[in-house]
Write a protein that holds these residues in place. Structure first.
Motif, PDB file in Angstrom:
ATOM      1  N   GLY A   1      47.977   8.178 -15.686  1.00 36.78           N
ATOM      2  CA  GLY A   1      49.214   7.944 -14.950  1.00 36.78           C
ATOM      3  C   GLY A   1      49.050   6.990 -13.780  1.00 36.78           C
ATOM      4  N   LEU A   2      50.191   6.504 -13.285  1.00 39.48           N
ATOM      5  CA  LEU A   2      50.202   5.516 -12.199  1.00 39.48           C
ATOM      6  C   LEU A   2      49.570   6.080 -10.923  1.00 39.48           C
ATOM      7  N   GLY A   3      49.873   7.343 -10.614  1.00 36.14           N
ATOM      8  CA  GLY A   3      49.306   7.949  -9.409  1.00 36.14           C
ATOM      9  C   GLY A   3      47.790   7.979  -9.479  1.00 36.14           C
TER      10      GLY A   3
ATOM     11  N   LEU B   1      51.428  -3.319  -6.459  1.00 37.61           N
ATOM     12  CA  LEU B   1      52.344  -4.197  -7.207  1.00 37.61           C
ATOM     13  C   LEU B   1      52.180  -3.923  -8.694  1.00 37.61           C
ATOM     14  N   LEU B   2      53.281  -3.633  -9.365  1.00 38.85           N
ATOM     15  CA  LEU B   2      53.246  -3.452 -10.817  1.00 38.85           C
ATOM     16  C   LEU B   2      53.646  -4.799 -11.432  1.00 38.85           C
ATOM     17  N   PRO B   3      52.684  -5.481 -12.060  1.00 43.79           N
ATOM     18  CA  PRO B   3      52.950  -6.857 -12.507  1.00 43.79           C
ATOM     19  C   PRO B   3      54.076  -6.983 -13.538  1.00 43.79           C
ATOM     20  N   ASP B   4      54.401  -5.888 -14.234  1.00 43.22           N
ATOM     21  CA  ASP B   4      55.534  -5.916 -15.181  1.00 43.22           C
ATOM     22  C   ASP B   4      56.827  -6.322 -14.485  1.00 43.22           C
ATOM     23  N   ASP B   5      56.954  -5.918 -13.242  1.00 36.96           N
ATOM     24  CA  ASP B   5      58.151  -6.265 -12.470  1.00 36.96           C
ATOM     25  C   ASP B   5      57.906  -7.608 -11.801  1.00 36.96           C
ATOM     26  N   LEU B   6      58.529  -8.623 -12.357  1.00 40.19           N
ATOM     27  CA  LEU B   6      58.391  -9.961 -11.773  1.00 40.19           C
ATOM     28  C   LEU B   6      59.603 -10.172 -10.867  1.00 40.19           C
TER      29      LEU B   6
ATOM     30  N   SER C   1      64.403   5.820 -16.659  1.00 43.40           N
ATOM     31  CA  SER C   1      63.302   4.851 -16.763  1.00 43.40           C
ATOM     32  C   SER C   1      62.629   4.563 -15.424  1.00 43.40           C
ATOM     33  N   TYR C   2      63.102   5.217 -14.355  1.00 46.50           N
ATOM     34  CA  TYR C   2      62.639   4.843 -13.014  1.00 46.50           C
ATOM     35  C   TYR C   2      62.386   6.052 -12.121  1.00 46.50           C
ATOM     36  N   GLY C   3      61.654   5.784 -11.025  1.00 52.07           N
ATOM     37  CA  GLY C   3      61.692   6.706  -9.913  1.00 52.07           C
ATOM     38  C   GLY C   3      63.014   6.474  -9.205  1.00 52.07           C
ATOM     39  N   ILE C   4      63.735   7.553  -8.907  1.00 51.69           N
ATOM     40  CA  ILE C   4      65.069   7.419  -8.285  1.00 51.69           C
ATOM     41  C   ILE C   4      65.024   8.081  -6.909  1.00 51.69           C
TER      42      ILE C   4
ATOM     43  N   VAL D   1      62.539  11.301  -7.167  1.00 53.91           N
ATOM     44  CA  VAL D   1      62.213  12.036  -8.386  1.00 53.91           C
ATOM     45  C   VAL D   1      61.903  11.048  -9.506  1.00 53.91           C
ATOM     46  N   GLU D   2      60.897  11.374 -10.293  1.00 52.52           N
ATOM     47  CA  GLU D   2      60.453  10.467 -11.347  1.00 52.52           C
ATOM     48  C   GLU D   2      61.316  10.633 -12.602  1.00 52.52           C
ATOM     49  N   LYS D   3      61.933   9.554 -13.005  1.00 50.25           N
ATOM     50  CA  LYS D   3      62.661   9.432 -14.271  1.00 50.25           C
ATOM     51  C   LYS D   3      63.606  10.606 -14.583  1.00 50.25           C
ATOM     52  N   PRO D   4      64.549  10.878 -13.671  1.00 51.47           N
ATOM     53  CA  PRO D   4      65.501  11.968 -13.941  1.00 51.47           C
ATOM     54  C   PRO D   4      66.529  11.577 -14.992  1.00 51.47           C
TER      55      PRO D   4
ATOM     56  N   ALA E   1      66.992   2.738  -7.883  1.00 48.60           N
ATOM     57  CA  ALA E   1      65.707   2.857  -8.585  1.00 48.60           C
ATOM     58  C   ALA E   1      64.590   2.147  -7.837  1.00 48.60           C
ATOM     59  N   VAL E   2      63.414   2.742  -7.897  1.00 45.18           N
ATOM     60  CA  VAL E   2      62.218   2.108  -7.325  1.00 45.18           C
ATOM     61  C   VAL E   2      61.739   1.062  -8.331  1.00 45.18           C
ATOM     62  N   VAL E   3      61.525  -0.165  -7.866  1.00 40.86           N
ATOM     63  CA  VAL E   3      60.884  -1.155  -8.729  1.00 40.86           C
ATOM     64  C   VAL E   3      59.448  -1.332  -8.241  1.00 40.86           C
ATOM     65  N   GLY E   4      58.657  -2.054  -8.995  1.00 38.55           N
ATOM     66  CA  GLY E   4      57.210  -1.985  -8.809  1.00 38.55           C
ATOM     67  C   GLY E   4      56.599  -2.648  -7.596  1.00 38.55           C
ATOM     68  N   ARG E   5      57.077  -2.337  -6.407  1.00 37.99           N
ATOM     69  CA  ARG E   5      56.463  -2.815  -5.157  1.00 37.99           C
ATOM     70  C   ARG E   5      56.485  -1.674  -4.166  1.00 37.99           C
ATOM     71  N   TYR E   6      55.321  -1.347  -3.640  1.00 38.25           N
ATOM     72  CA  TYR E   6      55.201  -0.252  -2.685  1.00 38.25           C
ATOM     73  C   TYR E   6      54.295  -0.699  -1.543  1.00 38.25           C
ATOM     74  N   ILE E   7      54.613  -0.299  -0.325  1.00 42.08           N
ATOM     75  CA  ILE E   7      53.645  -0.393   0.773  1.00 42.08           C
ATOM     76  C   ILE E   7      53.457   1.035   1.255  1.00 42.08           C
TER      77      ILE E   7
ATOM     78  N   LEU F   1      52.755   8.679  -9.155  1.00 42.96           N
ATOM     79  CA  LEU F   1      52.802   8.187  -7.776  1.00 42.96           C
ATOM     80  C   LEU F   1      54.049   8.728  -7.078  1.00 42.96           C
ATOM     81  N   THR F   2      55.142   8.775  -7.826  1.00 42.61           N
ATOM     82  CA  THR F   2      56.413   9.284  -7.285  1.00 42.61           C
ATOM     83  C   THR F   2      56.254  10.685  -6.694  1.00 42.61           C
ATOM     84  N   ASP F   3      55.508  11.557  -7.357  1.00 40.17           N
ATOM     85  CA  ASP F   3      55.350  12.936  -6.877  1.00 40.17           C
ATOM     86  C   ASP F   3      54.561  12.973  -5.563  1.00 40.17           C
TER      87      ASP F   3
HETATM   88  C1  G1P Z   1      56.725   3.175 -12.862  1.00 38.08           C
HETATM   89  C2  G1P Z   1      57.007   4.295 -11.857  1.00 38.08           C
HETATM   90  C3  G1P Z   1      58.506   4.424 -11.626  1.00 38.08           C
HETATM   91  C4  G1P Z   1      59.066   3.094 -11.178  1.00 38.08           C
HETATM   92  C5  G1P Z   1      58.739   1.998 -12.219  1.00 38.08           C
HETATM   93  C6  G1P Z   1      59.162   0.622 -11.721  1.00 38.08           C
HETATM   94  O1  G1P Z   1      57.201   3.576 -14.128  1.00 38.08           O
HETATM   95  O2  G1P Z   1      56.448   5.502 -12.337  1.00 38.08           O
HETATM   96  O3  G1P Z   1      58.745   5.392 -10.644  1.00 38.08           O
HETATM   97  O4  G1P Z   1      60.463   3.170 -11.005  1.00 38.08           O
HETATM   98  O5  G1P Z   1      57.325   1.952 -12.477  1.00 38.08           O
HETATM   99  O6  G1P Z   1      58.981  -0.344 -12.689  1.00 38.08           O
HETATM  100  P1  G1P Z   1      56.780   2.819 -15.489  1.00 38.08           P
HETATM  101  O7  G1P Z   1      57.738   1.690 -15.651  1.00 38.08           O
HETATM  102  O8  G1P Z   1      55.366   2.341 -15.301  1.00 38.08           O
HETATM  103  O9  G1P Z   1      56.909   3.835 -16.569  1.00 38.08           O
END
Ligand code: G1P
Length: 308
Positions: free
Chosen positions: A119-121, A139-144, A181-184, A201-204, A214-220, A242-244
């Motif tokens: 998992g991401l965490g 940074l989650l590179p999937d999110d450009l 699909s997201y952390g909300i 909350v993760e992916k409700p 929704a949280v997108v893939g950038r965190y500080i 990571l959300t938890d």
């Molecule tokens: C991850 C996180 C999720 C976040 C998302 C952003 O999910 O777990 O909280 O909203 O990235 O892209 P994943 O897309 O890796 O399943």
């Protein structure tokens, strides 16, 4: 001379973590041998866009959390002596420059392994020995994220984190049907693009999501997230989320949601990768006209009305 009673500002982030250990099964068979982070958007791999954003935000230590199958990512950031020598000998100055810019002088790449996909965490926790005790970026590179005429999303967030001495998550509105699909996050009212997070909350499921933010893939994040990750039990999907850990962090400090300037492409999906490719091609100095002509031609050939 009297000393002014100004408190010192919070430290600027210097370290960025890139979790890149995922399998990228959505893009099979391409990702059978090429990690998804290495799929190109025009002429640069996806990972390069996130790396450039981190460097532009002031990061000088890039920490890649990989697995044993991701040699291509490490190879890409390694110095290519033979190639550089060849380009130099052939006088290909511009290409040489582009190869060297992959990792500019003064920036170092560190690779840590995530032995199992937990998992991401868990991936972020693997970076703890390199990050140590200072605030850092993920940074989650999937999110450009593309901000054509202004600073990148992480640079914007770094300013907020520094000014307010807090952790910061990038957020955007999504359709309610997509909350799964997201952390909300739930937040207080927004001012200056920031809202204090009161819940996450993760992916409700859409029916129970606290909002559509929704949280997108950038965190500080403050380094105390590591202690919280160490005690975070598997959550959604049986993974350490990571959300938890961030939900636990809310009890200890202020975490702000930040509504960034820019457009986000979800390059973890086929259509997101295609959209990003179209957008970057249309905006490319040398390719723009050809890209436009190719797209117009394709629409005409397929009999698709492009709305003109
Ligand atoms: C991850 C996180 C999720 C976040 C998302 C952003 O999910 O777990 O909280 O909203 O990235 O892209 P994943 O897309 O890796 O399943």
């Amino acid at each position: 001379m009297t000393a002014s009673p100004v408190s010192s500002p919070a430290p600027r982030i210097r370290k960025a973590v890139f979790p890149v250990a995922g399998l990228g099964t959505r893009f099979l068979p391409a990702t059978k041998t090429v990690p998804k982070e290495m799929l190109p958007i025009v002429d640069r791999p996806l990972i390069q866009y996130a790396v450039d954003e981190a460097i532009a935000a002031g990061c000088d230590t890039l920490i890649f959390v990989t697995n044993r199958y991701k040699h291509a990512v490490a190879d890409y950031f390694d110095k290519a002596y033979e190639l550089e020598h060849r380009l130099e000998k052939d006088g290909k100055v511009e290409l040489l420059q582009r190869v060297r810019e992959v990792l500019p002088d003064g920036v170092r790449a560190v690779f840590v392994t995530q032995p199992e996909a937990r998992g991401l965490g868990h991936a972020v926790l693997c970076a703890k020995p390199v990050v140590g005790d200072e605030p850092f970026a993920v940074l989650l590179p999937d999110d450009l994220i593309w901000n054509r005429n202004g600073p990148g999303a992480l640079a914007q967030m770094a300013d907020v984190a520094q000014q307010r001495a807090c952790s910061v998550l990038a957020v955007q509105q999504v359709p309610r049907a997509q909350t799964g699909s997201y952390g909300i996050v739930a937040t207080d009212a927004f001012a200056e693009r920031c809202g204090r997070i009161t819940g996450i909350v993760e992916k409700p499921d859409p029916g129970v999501a606290p909002s559509t933010l929704a949280v997108v893939g950038r965190y500080i994040l403050d380094a105390c997230i590591f202690a919280l990750l160490e005690t975070t039990r598997p959550g959604k999907g049986g993974e350490i989320q990571l959300t938890d850990a961030i939900a636990a962090l809310l009890g200890e400090q202020v975490v702000n949601a930040y509504h960034f300037h820019g457009t986000r492409f979800d390059c973890g999906t086929h259509i997101g990768l295609i959209e990003a490719t179209i957008r970057f091609a249309l905006d490319h100095e040398a390719l723009s006209d050809q890209a436009r002509a190719a797209m117009t031609g394709a629409l005409a050939e397929l009999g698709i009305d492009d709305g003109d």
